[in-house]
Enzyme design. Structure first.
Site, PDB file in Angstrom:
ATOM      1  N   GLY A 100      -4.814   2.043 -10.914  1.00  0.00           N
ATOM      2  CA  GLY A 100      -4.551   1.667  -9.525  1.00  0.00           C
ATOM      3  C   GLY A 100      -5.128   0.304  -9.218  1.00  0.00           C
ATOM      4  N   GLY A 150      -4.710  -0.977  -5.831  1.00  0.00           N
ATOM      5  CA  GLY A 150      -4.768  -1.131  -4.377  1.00  0.00           C
ATOM      6  C   GLY A 150      -6.164  -1.604  -4.017  1.00  0.00           C
ATOM      7  CG  LEU A 151      -7.269  -2.585   0.075  1.00  0.00           C
ATOM      8  CD1 LEU A 151      -7.537  -2.211   1.513  1.00  0.00           C
ATOM      9  CD2 LEU A 151      -7.614  -4.047  -0.166  1.00  0.00           C
ATOM     10  CB  ALA A 152      -9.640   2.220  -3.943  1.00  0.00           C
ATOM     11  N   GLY A 153      -8.740   0.344  -6.232  1.00  0.00           N
ATOM     12  CA  GLY A 153      -8.706   0.081  -7.665  1.00  0.00           C
ATOM     13  C   GLY A 153      -9.011  -1.368  -8.005  1.00  0.00           C
ATOM     14  CG  HIS A 209       0.326   6.071  12.774  1.00  0.00           C
ATOM     15  ND1 HIS A 209       0.713   5.524  13.967  1.00  0.00           N
ATOM     16  CD2 HIS A 209      -0.723   5.334  12.336  1.00  0.00           C
ATOM     17  CE1 HIS A 209      -0.077   4.494  14.233  1.00  0.00           C
ATOM     18  NE2 HIS A 209      -0.960   4.361  13.263  1.00  0.00           N
ATOM     19  CB  SER A 221      -0.307  -1.990  14.008  1.00  0.00           C
ATOM     20  OG  SER A 221      -1.694  -1.896  14.224  1.00  0.00           O
ATOM     21  NE  ARG A 262      -4.156   5.849  13.277  1.00  0.00           N
ATOM     22  CZ  ARG A 262      -4.268   5.089  12.209  1.00  0.00           C
ATOM     23  NH1 ARG A 262      -4.246   5.636  11.003  1.00  0.00           N
ATOM     24  NH2 ARG A 262      -4.390   3.798  12.334  1.00  0.00           N
ATOM     25  CD  GLU A 271      -3.545   7.300   1.625  1.00  0.00           C
ATOM     26  OE1 GLU A 271      -3.395   6.065   1.692  1.00  0.00           O
ATOM     27  OE2 GLU A 271      -2.715   8.116   2.074  1.00  0.00           O
TER      28      GLU A 271
HETATM   29  C1  LIG Z   1       2.187   0.971   7.001  1.00  0.00           C
HETATM   30  C2  LIG Z   1       0.739   1.278   6.823  1.00  0.00           C
HETATM   31  C3  LIG Z   1      -0.212   0.614   7.568  1.00  0.00           C
HETATM   32  C4  LIG Z   1      -1.563   0.884   7.400  1.00  0.00           C
HETATM   33  N1  LIG Z   1      -2.464   0.208   8.155  1.00  0.00           N
HETATM   34  C5  LIG Z   1      -3.784   0.460   7.989  1.00  0.00           C
HETATM   35  C6  LIG Z   1      -4.748  -0.263   8.728  1.00  0.00           C
HETATM   36  O1  LIG Z   1      -4.421  -1.117   9.546  1.00  0.00           O
HETATM   37  N2  LIG Z   1      -6.046   0.002   8.527  1.00  0.00           N
HETATM   38  C7  LIG Z   1      -6.457   0.941   7.621  1.00  0.00           C
HETATM   39  O2  LIG Z   1      -7.659   1.120   7.459  1.00  0.00           O
HETATM   40  N3  LIG Z   1      -5.554   1.626   6.882  1.00  0.00           N
HETATM   41  C8  LIG Z   1      -4.238   1.412   7.044  1.00  0.00           C
HETATM   42  N4  LIG Z   1      -3.328   2.122   6.294  1.00  0.00           N
HETATM   43  C9  LIG Z   1      -3.800   3.019   5.235  1.00  0.00           C
HETATM   44  C10 LIG Z   1      -4.214   2.224   4.013  1.00  0.00           C
HETATM   45  O3  LIG Z   1      -3.356   1.121   3.838  1.00  0.00           O
HETATM   46  C11 LIG Z   1      -4.190   3.010   2.709  1.00  0.00           C
HETATM   47  O4  LIG Z   1      -4.796   4.246   2.898  1.00  0.00           O
HETATM   48  C12 LIG Z   1      -4.950   2.284   1.631  1.00  0.00           C
HETATM   49  O5  LIG Z   1      -4.500   0.965   1.511  1.00  0.00           O
HETATM   50  C13 LIG Z   1      -4.850   2.981   0.289  1.00  0.00           C
HETATM   51  O6  LIG Z   1      -5.453   2.178  -0.696  1.00  0.00           O
HETATM   52  P1  LIG Z   1      -5.668   2.715  -2.170  1.00  0.00           P
HETATM   53  O7  LIG Z   1      -6.323   1.624  -2.908  1.00  0.00           O
HETATM   54  O8  LIG Z   1      -6.376   4.018  -2.120  1.00  0.00           O
HETATM   55  O9  LIG Z   1      -4.227   3.028  -2.741  1.00  0.00           O
HETATM   56  P2  LIG Z   1      -2.873   2.136  -2.877  1.00  0.00           P
HETATM   57  O10 LIG Z   1      -2.971   0.848  -2.178  1.00  0.00           O
HETATM   58  O11 LIG Z   1      -1.775   3.065  -2.517  1.00  0.00           O
HETATM   59  O12 LIG Z   1      -2.792   1.793  -4.403  1.00  0.00           O
HETATM   60  C14 LIG Z   1      -2.428   2.721  -5.361  1.00  0.00           C
HETATM   61  C15 LIG Z   1      -2.383   2.005  -6.694  1.00  0.00           C
HETATM   62  O13 LIG Z   1      -2.296   2.968  -7.728  1.00  0.00           O
HETATM   63  C16 LIG Z   1      -1.266   2.634  -8.609  1.00  0.00           C
HETATM   64  N5  LIG Z   1      -0.790   3.896  -9.176  1.00  0.00           N
HETATM   65  C17 LIG Z   1      -0.502   5.043  -8.541  1.00  0.00           C
HETATM   66  N6  LIG Z   1      -0.133   5.988  -9.417  1.00  0.00           N
HETATM   67  C18 LIG Z   1      -0.209   5.430 -10.637  1.00  0.00           C
HETATM   68  C19 LIG Z   1       0.056   5.899 -11.937  1.00  0.00           C
HETATM   69  N7  LIG Z   1       0.447   7.145 -12.177  1.00  0.00           N
HETATM   70  N8  LIG Z   1      -0.096   5.028 -12.965  1.00  0.00           N
HETATM   71  C20 LIG Z   1      -0.498   3.737 -12.763  1.00  0.00           C
HETATM   72  N9  LIG Z   1      -0.764   3.260 -11.544  1.00  0.00           N
HETATM   73  C21 LIG Z   1      -0.620   4.097 -10.491  1.00  0.00           C
HETATM   74  C22 LIG Z   1      -0.271   1.878  -7.803  1.00  0.00           C
HETATM   75  O14 LIG Z   1       0.510   1.052  -8.637  1.00  0.00           O
HETATM   76  C23 LIG Z   1      -1.203   1.071  -6.899  1.00  0.00           C
HETATM   77  O15 LIG Z   1      -1.641  -0.061  -7.590  1.00  0.00           O
HETATM   78  C24 LIG Z   1      -1.973   1.862   6.469  1.00  0.00           C
HETATM   79  C25 LIG Z   1      -1.014   2.532   5.715  1.00  0.00           C
HETATM   80  C26 LIG Z   1       0.331   2.275   5.920  1.00  0.00           C
HETATM   81  C27 LIG Z   1       1.327   3.086   5.174  1.00  0.00           C
END
Ligand SMILES: Cc1cc2nc3c(=O)[nH]c(=O)nc-3n(C[C@H](O)[C@H](O)[C@H](O)COP(=O)(O)OP(=O)(O)OC[C@H]3O[C@@H](n4cnc5c(N)ncnc54)[C@H](O)[C@@H]3O)c2cc1C
Ligand code: FES
Lengths: 664, 250
Positions: free
Chosen positions: A40, A42-45, A266, A284, A337, A453
């Site tokens: 992953g 995303g922000l976390a990974g 939401h 938002s 929410r 998440e």
């Molecule tokens: C439209 C929208 C607006 C939002 N606005 C806000 C906000 O304003 N403030 C707030 O705090 N939160 C907000 N959120 C929530 C927030 O964006 C997410 O909860 C958060 O970004 C999740 O981050 P993450 O790093 O956990 O996962 P993600 O960003 O979902 O990243 C997942 C990663 O895992 C990878 N991955 C997944 N499965 C596999 C696999 N099997 N093999 C290899 N790679 C894989 C993907 O490629 C990706 O890189 C919003 C969400 C949405 C949908």
């Protein structure tokens, strides 16, 4: 199975500091020999992989996207919370902690949430140092706004693209580690299985999405940061590719899925417009700072709007029901929410919906435009401004604050929200449930960690706005780099893990068999059609409100649908090639199992809390009725094809008194 | 509404591509990609291979979607990605050509999907500020003028989709690269490494096989985020200044 939270002893406020000061460390020369897999970006990974690279670990990082920058986090709009108290409005670490536990309806773990509130402050500092262009005041200092469920302004933002800017910051930090050779990046690789050796997580099987071939990757430890599973509902605000597969395959290897039924709906999304719809778009929550939510008082007026005979502008002020302001005077339009969503559903169930389908309420900016227009005229020294001038000035202020959101709304609906109120309706947005983890963010499988998440840890039964970005970055930048050390410090004598070990070969074989099975069904229905049907079942029986009868029925329907899927799905193409339909088939197969566990979890929880609303457990005014006596626990599910089993972690509240959550 | 499509099909980068004809029954409220969903659904129901195209967020922010529609990257509407384009921009009976990004540095993977990893490597060559986690001072330690921060944000809004490259007759990546240089170089935190950054990123851009910039402005015109071409001027100034004036060079 006993679930131990492994929370350190001592007073809540000093647990984390003490933990960091006394935990076992891994010496730099040993770090160089230790390998860590992060799935992953995303922000976390991305933040985790970058930071562990900086510390000197050998990191391999995976994403199914074509680039780390495309992770779903990029879409977050509104902002990120931090207890900086820059506004001097009474914020503090304790208040952020308290708001989060209360907002989560007292179903999260105190110690984790307190740590989150503590490190929230470091996140902002780090992001500013990376060059994230946060919004600023005229004096050049960081600007804030408020989000639902709180009474302070602690949300930092970068226009309506906060997630994008934070993710690019993390992506750039990750790119730097890639260029330094500390992180090896695998784009377009999808993790399809977890490999365990002697009970510990030691690697993954990933499919190279370009060639279709399976590859084996070994490491001392595996970190999953693979995002949420809202797409089990088919229609959600999540990106199309978001899925549960990585987490679910780990669950099938013995990890536990905690509180899967806690889904955040939401309140402010653009309503569904037709059967062909593929996803829903969020407007938002920050809009509720200035937008007022209402429906007509009279059902007849609503019906006239539904038929297209009247518009919002035809309904005089005294015929409007600003139902959030009426029902929740203390928080008004800024209630959390779950509360706002249910209230919208109630209004539409009463027949007061304002779109063709009857499933929409108004979000109206007219009052804000007036207010801003007048104050803007004063500050510009304009005497007796005309009505037109006020509106012009007011719209300019609104445009500066929410311009890109208004533009997005207009692009999708072809309506001008400056002139007529937006129409909005609740939609699936976020999943509070996720893999069960302890204080270290370690699952019940030693060496397997879960961040962002994808885990269940911080938001209880309802997440507050702007707290997901905070949690993702807290986990990745400031928590896992420490807590993984507790596990890895015991592994310094473990030699490099061999990706040709029998456990890897077996897992690869099983994964290959799985893929072959999907492609060989050669039935008649598309993957998409199964996903859509699953989504309808989930929304109907496990959506905004649930009851025992519906949940039992829903569970059976999913089991039937799953059987049909394995009999009649059609996946075109071959396994050994670039094949997006096959990718989707695997993900939908996993959703078809997860969905069943969600139904069971919702059925097990005989109370209403946060995003989980059971019709049987409500007050006469329709508010959620929690049952702390019997249900103050985390429900962690073990997968079993015939009968999934629940394990429980009792939640202890030592620093917060459990109260009925009231926003009245 | 009835739409006639001429869609680019190509098995992989080594195969020859061709345009394939399809007719789709669309609805004016559909997005362009939802119209493609309908097409693919019908291809699958005929047991044919669906058209591969890239997409994820479907709200104009992830930069995944990339279709050249009637010769224009992301289609006719300015400031709009393919996923945000709606069928109401077209008329019943229209014929629409849909092709992939075309550039040497973006080889075709399949149908409309291309490999844009060259962009990642440009960022890896210097598109960051060198600060480790934990090294930061307080977020408000440096005040930054509102306008200055807003200018950085204007450049930082780039979604990395590659439309600028697809629009450019020389397939140049100047706008993409310049946007990152301008974003970081405008923030005080990014000033220290600015000179080295410009040099490294420009060098990587050339290595990837992107073409030269000849100031046609097509990139700015087609950019779905309306990133300004003035960023290129800023980068050029810094580049020339750094090559002439600095002892450091890469
Ligand atoms: C439209 C929208 C607006 C939002 N606005 C806000 C906000 O304003 N403030 C707030 O705090 N939160 C907000 N959120 C929530 C927030 O964006 C997410 O909860 C958060 O970004 C999740 O981050 P993450 O790093 O956990 O996962 P993600 O960003 O979902 O990243 C997942 C990663 O895992 C990878 N991955 C997944 N499965 C596999 C696999 N099997 N093999 C290899 N790679 C894989 C993907 O490629 C990706 O890189 C919003 C969400 C949405 C949908
Ligand atoms: S799909 Fe994300 S920008 Fe179009």
């Amino acid at each position: 199975m006993e679930l131990k939270s492994n929370t350190p002893e001592g007073p809540l406020a000093t647990k984390w500091e003490k933990y960091r000061g006394t935990m076992n460390l891994v010496a730099p020369n040993n770090k160089r020999r230790i390998e860590v897999i992060v799935v992953g970006t995303g922000l976390a990974g991305a933040s985790a992989a970058a930071t562990m690279g900086e510390l000197g670990y050998n990191v391999k990082c995976f994403t199914f996207h074509d680039s780390p920058r495309r992770a779903h986090s990029i879409a977050a709009q509104g902002g990120i919370n931090a207890a900086k108290n820059y506004q001097n409005d009474g914020d503090s670490v304790y208040r952020l902690f308290y708001d989060t536990v209360k907002g989560g309806d007292y179903r999260s773990r105190e110690s984790n949430v307190h740590r989150l509130a503590e490190v929230s402050r470091n996140i902002i500092d780090q992001c500013v140092a990376q060059g994230v262009p946060f919004a600023r005041e005229y004096g050049g200092l960081l600007a804030n706004r408020s989000f639902g469920g709180v009474q302070v302004s602690r949300t930092f933002y970068a226009r309506g693209q906060t997630g994008q800017q934070l993710l690019l910051g993390a992506y750039q930090a990750l790119s730097r580690q890639i260029s330094l050779g500390n992180v090896e990046m695998y784009n377009r690789h999808e993790m399809l299985d977890l490999v365990k050796i002697d009970g510990k997580a030691r690697g993954i099987i990933a499919r190279n999405l370009l060639t279709g071939k399976l590859e084996r990757f070994a490491a001392h430890s595996v970190v999953l940061a693979t995002g949420g599973y809202g797409n089990v509902f088919y229609l959600s605000t999540n990106a199309m590719g978001s899925n549960v597969t990585a987490a679910w395959r780990a669950v099938k290897k013995g990890a536990l899925m905690a509180n899967p039924c806690y889904t955040q709906i939401h309140p402010t999304c653009i309503p569904v417009s037709g059967e062909y719809q593929s996803k829903l778009t969020l407007m938002s929550e920050s809009l509720r700072n200035d937008g007022r939510v209402w429906v007509p008082n009279k059902v007849e007026d609503a019906q006239a709007i539904q038929r297209g005979e009247k518009t919002a502008l035809d309904i005089p002020e005294e015929e409007r029901d600003y139902y959030l302001e009426r029902r929740y005077p203390a928080f008004g339009n800024l209630v959390p929410r779950d509360v706002a969503s249910r209230a919208a559903k109630v209004a539409c169930d009463e027949g007061k919906g304002v779109s063709k389908t009857g499933l929409a309420v108004f979000l109206d900016f007219a009052a804000a435009i007036q207010r801003y227009g007048k104050s803007s005229a004063i500050s510009k020294g304009i005497q007796n401004p005309s009505e037109d001038k006020i509106i012009e000035l007011g719209e300019a202020v609104i445009k500066e604050k929410y311009g890109n959101l208004f533009q997005m709304y207009e692009k999708i609906t072809a309506d001008n929200p400056y002139k007529t109120p937006m129409k909005i309706y609740p939609a699936v947005h976020y999943t509070m449930g996720g893999m069960w983890v302890d204080y270290h963010l370690e699952t019940n499988i030693p060496g397997l960690f879960c961040l962002g998440e994808a885990n269940f840890s911080d938001h209880g039964a309802n997440r507050l706005g702007a707290s997901a970005l905070m949690q993702g970055l807290a986990d990745g930048y400031f928590v896992i780099p420490y807590t993984i050390g507790t596990f890895l410090s015991k592994e310094i004598r473990t030699p490099k893990i061999d990706p040709d070990a029998p456990e890897f070969m077996e897992a690869e074989k099983a994964t290959q068999a799985n893929l072959d099975r999907l492609i060989n069904i050669k039935g008649n229905q598309s993957v998409e059609s199964f996903h859509r049907r699953l989504g309808k079942i989930m929304w109907e029986y496990c959506g905004m409100s649930r009851n025992a009868e519906g949940l039992k029925k829903g569970r059976q329907m999913i089991r039937d649908l799953r059987a049909e899927f394995y009999n009649d799905v059609f996946v075109p193409g071959e396994v050994g090639e670039f094949n997006p339909e096959l990718e989707k088939a695997g993900r939908v197969a996993d959703f078809l199992e997860l969905g069943e566990v969600m139904m069971m979890d919702a059925l097990d929880r005989n109370e209403s809390c946060g995003g989980h609303f059971r019709e049987e457990y409500a007050t006469p005014e329709g508010e959620a009725k929690r049952n702390d006596e019997d249900y103050a626990y985390v429900a962690a599910w073990e997968w079993d094809e015939t009968e999934p089993r629940v394990h429980k972690e009792q939640l202890e509240f030592k620093d917060i008194e459990l109260k009925t959550r009231s926003y009245k | 509404m009835k739409i006639h499509l001429k869609v680019w099909r190509q098995r992989d980068n080594d195969s020859k591509g061709y345009l394939e004809d399809h007719t789709v029954e669309a609805d004016e409220h559909m997005s362009f990609l939802e119209m493609f969903d309908v097409l693919n659904e019908s291809l699958v129901s005929e047991k044919k291979t669906p058209v591969a195209f890239e997409h994820d967020c479907r709200e104009g922010i992830c930069g995944s979607c990339n279709m050249v529609i009637n010769g224009q990257p992301h289609g006719p509407q300015s400031g709009t990605t393919t996923c945000q384009l709606h069928m109401r921009s077209f008329n019943d009976g229209d014929t629409i050509f849909v092709e992939p990004w075309r550039a040497k540095a973006f080889p075709v993977i399949k149908d409309l999907v291309v490999d844009r990893s060259a962009f990642d490597r440009i960022i890896q060559s210097g598109g960051y500020i060198s600060v480790n986690t934990g090294q930061a001072q307080d977020g408000n330690a440096i005040a930054i003028e509102k306008d200055r921060s807003a200018r950085a944000m204007d450049a930082a809004e780039c979604i990395g989709c590659g439309a600028c490259v697809a629009a450019c007759p020389n397939a140049s990546a100047m706008l993409f690269t310049a946007a990152k240089v301008a974003h970081l170089g405008t923030m005080p935190q990014g000033e220290v490494e600015h000179t080295l950054r410009v040099q490294s990123m420009v060098k990587q851009m050339d290595l990837e096989g992107f073409g030269m910039c000849s100031n046609t402005g097509a990139c700015e015109a087609e950019c779905p985020k309306e990133i300004s071409i003035t960023n290129i001027a800023m980068m050029n100034r810094s580049y020339v200044g750094s090559v002439l004036g600095s002892e450091k060079s890469v």
